[in-house]
Design a protein around this motif. Structure first.
Motif, mmCIF file in Angstrom:
data_model
loop_
_atom_site.group_PDB
_atom_site.id
_atom_site.type_symbol
_atom_site.label_atom_id
_atom_site.label_comp_id
_atom_site.label_asym_id
_atom_site.label_seq_id
_atom_site.Cartn_x
_atom_site.Cartn_y
_atom_site.Cartn_z
ATOM 1 N N LEU A 263 -10.023 -15.295 25.618
ATOM 2 C CA LEU A 263 -10.563 -14.166 24.855
ATOM 3 C C LEU A 263 -11.805 -14.585 24.069
ATOM 4 C CD1 LEU A 263 -10.370 -11.268 23.810
ATOM 5 C CD2 LEU A 263 -8.750 -12.075 22.079
ATOM 6 N N ASN A 264 -11.760 -15.757 23.461
ATOM 7 C CA ASN A 264 -12.935 -16.243 22.739
ATOM 8 C C ASN A 264 -14.122 -16.418 23.674
ATOM 9 O OD1 ASN A 264 -11.958 -16.376 20.091
ATOM 10 N ND2 ASN A 264 -10.982 -18.374 20.445
ATOM 11 N N GLY A 265 -13.849 -16.889 24.902
ATOM 12 C CA GLY A 265 -14.925 -17.048 25.872
ATOM 13 C C GLY A 265 -15.591 -15.728 26.198
ATOM 14 N N VAL A 266 -14.776 -14.668 26.378
ATOM 15 C CA VAL A 266 -15.312 -13.338 26.663
ATOM 16 C C VAL A 266 -16.139 -12.848 25.477
ATOM 17 C CG1 VAL A 266 -14.694 -10.918 27.069
ATOM 18 C CG2 VAL A 266 -13.467 -12.747 28.269
ATOM 19 N N ARG A 267 -15.617 -13.017 24.282
ATOM 20 C CA ARG A 267 -16.306 -12.528 23.086
ATOM 21 C C ARG A 267 -17.636 -13.255 22.854
ATOM 22 N NH1 ARG A 267 -10.994 -12.029 19.045
ATOM 23 N NH2 ARG A 267 -10.570 -9.825 19.495
ATOM 24 N N ILE A 268 -17.645 -14.564 23.046
ATOM 25 C CA ILE A 268 -18.888 -15.319 22.811
ATOM 26 C C ILE A 268 -19.932 -14.979 23.862
ATOM 27 C CG2 ILE A 268 -19.875 -17.639 22.705
ATOM 28 C CD1 ILE A 268 -18.117 -16.672 20.275
ATOM 29 N N GLN A 269 -19.487 -14.735 25.107
ATOM 30 C CA GLN A 269 -20.432 -14.336 26.140
ATOM 31 C C GLN A 269 -21.066 -12.993 25.788
ATOM 32 O OE1 GLN A 269 -21.398 -16.267 28.668
ATOM 33 N NE2 GLN A 269 -22.919 -14.679 29.163
ATOM 34 N N LYS A 270 -20.269 -12.065 25.264
ATOM 35 C CA LYS A 270 -20.794 -10.772 24.832
ATOM 36 C C LYS A 270 -21.721 -10.960 23.629
ATOM 37 C CE LYS A 270 -18.479 -8.206 27.765
ATOM 38 N NZ LYS A 270 -19.169 -7.377 28.786
ATOM 39 N N ALA A 271 -21.368 -11.896 22.736
ATOM 40 C CA ALA A 271 -22.200 -12.144 21.554
ATOM 41 C C ALA A 271 -23.586 -12.630 21.954
ATOM 42 C CB ALA A 271 -21.508 -13.173 20.662
ATOM 43 N N LYS A 272 -23.652 -13.452 22.984
ATOM 44 C CA LYS A 272 -24.958 -13.934 23.463
ATOM 45 C C LYS A 272 -25.856 -12.760 23.853
ATOM 46 C CE LYS A 272 -23.414 -18.399 25.332
ATOM 47 N NZ LYS A 272 -23.265 -19.181 26.576
ATOM 48 N N VAL B 204 -29.707 -11.610 21.639
ATOM 49 C CA VAL B 204 -31.080 -11.566 22.152
ATOM 50 C C VAL B 204 -31.846 -10.380 21.566
ATOM 51 C CG1 VAL B 204 -30.408 -12.722 24.282
ATOM 52 C CG2 VAL B 204 -30.465 -10.221 24.204
ATOM 53 N N GLU B 205 -31.121 -9.488 20.877
ATOM 54 C CA GLU B 205 -31.762 -8.357 20.202
ATOM 55 C C GLU B 205 -31.946 -8.731 18.735
ATOM 56 O OE1 GLU B 205 -32.877 -5.645 21.529
ATOM 57 O OE2 GLU B 205 -32.096 -6.022 23.557
ATOM 58 N N PRO B 206 -33.187 -9.059 18.320
ATOM 59 C CA PRO B 206 -33.418 -9.537 16.955
ATOM 60 C C PRO B 206 -33.114 -8.502 15.882
ATOM 61 C CG PRO B 206 -35.489 -9.132 18.096
ATOM 62 C CD PRO B 206 -34.419 -9.032 19.123
ATOM 63 N N THR C 155 -20.630 -23.163 22.389
ATOM 64 C CA THR C 155 -22.013 -23.275 22.914
ATOM 65 C C THR C 155 -22.737 -24.526 22.421
ATOM 66 O OG1 THR C 155 -22.997 -22.047 21.066
ATOM 67 C CG2 THR C 155 -22.151 -20.761 22.940
ATOM 68 N N GLY C 156 -22.266 -25.101 21.341
ATOM 69 C CA GLY C 156 -22.954 -26.243 20.757
ATOM 70 C C GLY C 156 -23.994 -25.861 19.728
ATOM 71 N N TYR C 157 -24.200 -24.551 19.526
ATOM 72 C CA TYR C 157 -25.206 -24.051 18.585
ATOM 73 C C TYR C 157 -24.585 -22.995 17.669
ATOM 74 C CZ TYR C 157 -28.165 -25.977 22.286
ATOM 75 O OH TYR C 157 -28.726 -26.788 23.230
ATOM 76 N N THR C 158 -25.213 -22.844 16.508
ATOM 77 C CA THR C 158 -24.838 -21.719 15.657
ATOM 78 C C THR C 158 -25.481 -20.463 16.224
ATOM 79 O OG1 THR C 158 -26.765 -21.920 14.206
ATOM 80 C CG2 THR C 158 -24.785 -23.223 13.637
ATOM 81 N N PRO C 159 -25.008 -19.261 15.893
ATOM 82 C CA PRO C 159 -25.644 -18.030 16.359
ATOM 83 C C PRO C 159 -27.124 -17.967 15.966
ATOM 84 C CG PRO C 159 -23.491 -17.541 15.456
ATOM 85 C CD PRO C 159 -23.759 -18.980 15.147
ATOM 86 N N THR C 160 -27.468 -18.415 14.756
ATOM 87 C CA THR C 160 -28.867 -18.376 14.311
ATOM 88 C C THR C 160 -29.734 -19.278 15.178
ATOM 89 O OG1 THR C 160 -28.134 -17.962 12.040
ATOM 90 C CG2 THR C 160 -30.388 -18.754 12.341
ATOM 91 N N THR C 161 -29.240 -20.509 15.437
ATOM 92 C CA THR C 161 -30.012 -21.437 16.278
ATOM 93 C C THR C 161 -30.160 -20.897 17.686
ATOM 94 O OG1 THR C 161 -29.158 -23.292 14.986
ATOM 95 C CG2 THR C 161 -30.090 -23.810 17.139
ATOM 96 N N TYR C 162 -29.088 -20.308 18.211
ATOM 97 C CA TYR C 162 -29.153 -19.754 19.572
ATOM 98 C C TYR C 162 -30.214 -18.663 19.646
ATOM 99 C CZ TYR C 162 -27.719 -17.547 23.951
ATOM 100 O OH TYR C 162 -27.725 -17.039 25.212
ATOM 101 N N ARG C 163 -30.257 -17.780 18.658
ATOM 102 C CA ARG C 163 -31.245 -16.689 18.632
ATOM 103 C C ARG C 163 -32.674 -17.269 18.590
ATOM 104 N NH1 ARG C 163 -30.452 -11.626 14.756
ATOM 105 N NH2 ARG C 163 -29.504 -10.813 16.662
#
Length: 500
Positions: free
Chosen positions: A445-454, A458-460, A487-495
């Motif tokens: 479930l976490n995998g599905v949620r994080i994939q959706k979060a990615k 991408v929308e700033p 992912t190895g990154y925080t959401p802010t770093t990923y963005r």
């Protein structure tokens, strides 16, 4: 003797069977004349068999045991009712006493002795004859009483017999088909009329004869036995006969009597020609081969097909020397198949078909006479269950579950809710994720949620705290922790990385 007639009323099949096989009913002057699962069946059965006593569960669908007792006592005041209760709450069952219920029994702790303590006084109250073998003065019945009590009375034996050896013959009706018992008795009497023989009665539904003869007459007795089996060939399908010979002492007579009561077990384990002849040294029983229900369920939660093969292997290992009683094996097979149906997923459009199959299977197992029959019925249901799995039922079910997760990932869903939603065992579903996806449900479930979060990141214009909410996390901090772990990154770093 006119038996005291009992019917058992409970919507749980296994409990009814447990009560019906708890006692040698006829030994105590009782007979089970029917069983029912609800009030309607009970009232119809009463009209047909006119029982003296009813053992009735207190919790049943539509009309419960208390209301049914009220109806019965109004229509049939002479019928005695004993309530079966699943838990010890006297306040709950005492209402039943207002309507004339005789007593109540706790099902979880029920024993044969407790049942008799209640039933025998009722038997006397309603005026039915109590089976008291102490009052029997017939020599055969005195012998039966002696053997039942496992106490050798040399004087009684010498009064009945004067030769050195004995042969015991027993027979039992093996199906529900009616046969003329007098025909079998007549054939036995005719065959052994030149010898001293005595019919001592019936024990555990087995009719027992003792033949007394000289040691040098063994061959002649065997010839007579062969003649008897030939003469009874036409009805041998419904009757199983057993002969124990070379009994040359009183103590061995007692051993032989105990062995003749295993007659149904000999038949159960494969003596299908309708008769068997043994001596006391023929078989040496080994330790009983127990079925590991815990191991079965462990296998079943991850691989139902392998679980079926596990039970199949067990059944094929059973022999007379190491096997359980027939009723014990029936209970094992019925219980594991019941649990297996609860574990595997069944589409709604197959519910009716599956229920029909289950009922037929349980009835077949209950009525099976031999282990071979049980294995044949098991193989049929095994093939059916495997077909449910092999045609993709489980695969389709899992795809539906994955679609459900993908559509509801932003909700606070958990494994228990999904298992309930899809009518599937929680343990099976949990094991399925671990075995097929090499991760737990929560990890998936976490995998599905994080994939959706990615996709949202991408929308700033979408705030990270809102992204957390969009994918089902109530805590932004926890969302950040999970995102970085996967992912190895925080959401802010990923963005930021994506924006570059």
């Amino acid at each position: 003797m006119e038996w005291c007639k009992i019917i058992v009323v409970d919507d749980e099949y296994l409990l009814r069977q447990g009560i019906m096989h708890m006692l040698d009913w006829e030994k105590y002057g009782f007979t089970i004349v029917g069983e029912a699962t609800n009030a309607t069946q009970t009232l119809e059965l009463i009209e047909k068999v006119r029982p003296h006593i009813i053992l009735c569960d207190i919790v049943m669908p539509n009309i419960d045991g208390i209301e049914l007792s009220k109806i019965i006592k109004k229509r049939y005041p002479d019928i005695e009712i004993v309530i079966l209760s699943g838990y010890d709450n006297f306040d709950y069952v005492k209402t039943a006493f207002k309507y004339g219920v005789a007593d109540y029994i706790l099902k979880p702790t029920l024993t044969a002795d407790q049942l008799l303590d209640i039933l025998i006084p009722l038997q006397k109250k309603i005026g039915q004859p109590v089976c008291d073998v102490k009052k029997e003065d017939d020599a055969g019945k005195q012998l039966l009483k002696m053997l039942e009590d496992k106490i050798i009375d040399e004087q009684l034996i010498s009064n009945c017999f004067n030769e050195s050896e004995y042969t015991i013959i027993g027979y039992q009706q093996c199906t529900n088909d009616s046969i003329d018992v007098s025909l079998v008795n007549d054939k036995i009497n005719e065959t052994f009329r030149d010898y001293k023989y005595m019919y001592i009665g019936k024990s555990q539904n087995i009719h027992i004869y003792i033949i007394n003869h000289k040691s040098e007459q063994r061959l002649a007795i065997n010839d007579k036995w062969n003649q008897l089996t030939i003469n009874l060939e036409n009805i041998i399908i419904t009757v199983f006969l057993m002969k124990i010979d070379t009994i040359n002492s009183s103590s061995n007579l007692l051993k032989a009597y105990q062995e003749i009561k295993n007659l149904s077990q000999y038949h159960f384990y494969g003596y299908e020609n309708g008769h068997i002849s043994v001596t006391l040294e023929t078989y040496k029983c080994k330790d009983r081969l127990q079925f590991d229900t815990k191991e079965f369920m462990h296998i079943a939660t991850s691989d139902p097909v392998s679980a079926l093969e596990y039970l199949e292997t067990y059944l094929n290992k059973l022999t007379f020397q190491n096997g359980l009683m027939g009723n014990e094996i029936k209970a094992i097979v019925q219980n594991v198949i019941y649990n297996l149906f609860n574990i595997i997923f069944i589409n709604e459009d197959k519910y009716e078909e599956v229920n029909t199959k289950k009922i037929l299977f349980f009835n077949n197992i209950s009525n099976a006479i031999t282990l071979k029959e049980i294995i044949e019925y098991f193989n049929e249901i095994k093939d059916y269950i495997e077909s449910l799995i092999n045609i993709g039922t489980t695969s389709r079910m899992m795809q539906q579950i994955l679609d459900y997760i993908n559509n509801n990932y932003k909700e606070q869903i958990n494994l228990q809710e999904i298992a309930k939603e899809f009518h599937i065992s929680y343990s099976y579903l949990s094991a399925y994720f671990n075995n097929h996806y090499k991760e737990s449900f929560n990890d998936y479930l976490n995998g599905v949620r994080i994939q959706k979060a990615k996709e949202f990141l991408v929308e700033p214009s979408v705030q990270i705290s809102y992204v957390s909410e969009l994918v089902g996390y109530s805590s932004p901090n926890y969302f950040t922790k999970v995102f970085k772990k996967l992912t190895g990154y925080t959401p802010t770093t990923y963005r930021r990385m994506y924006m570059k």
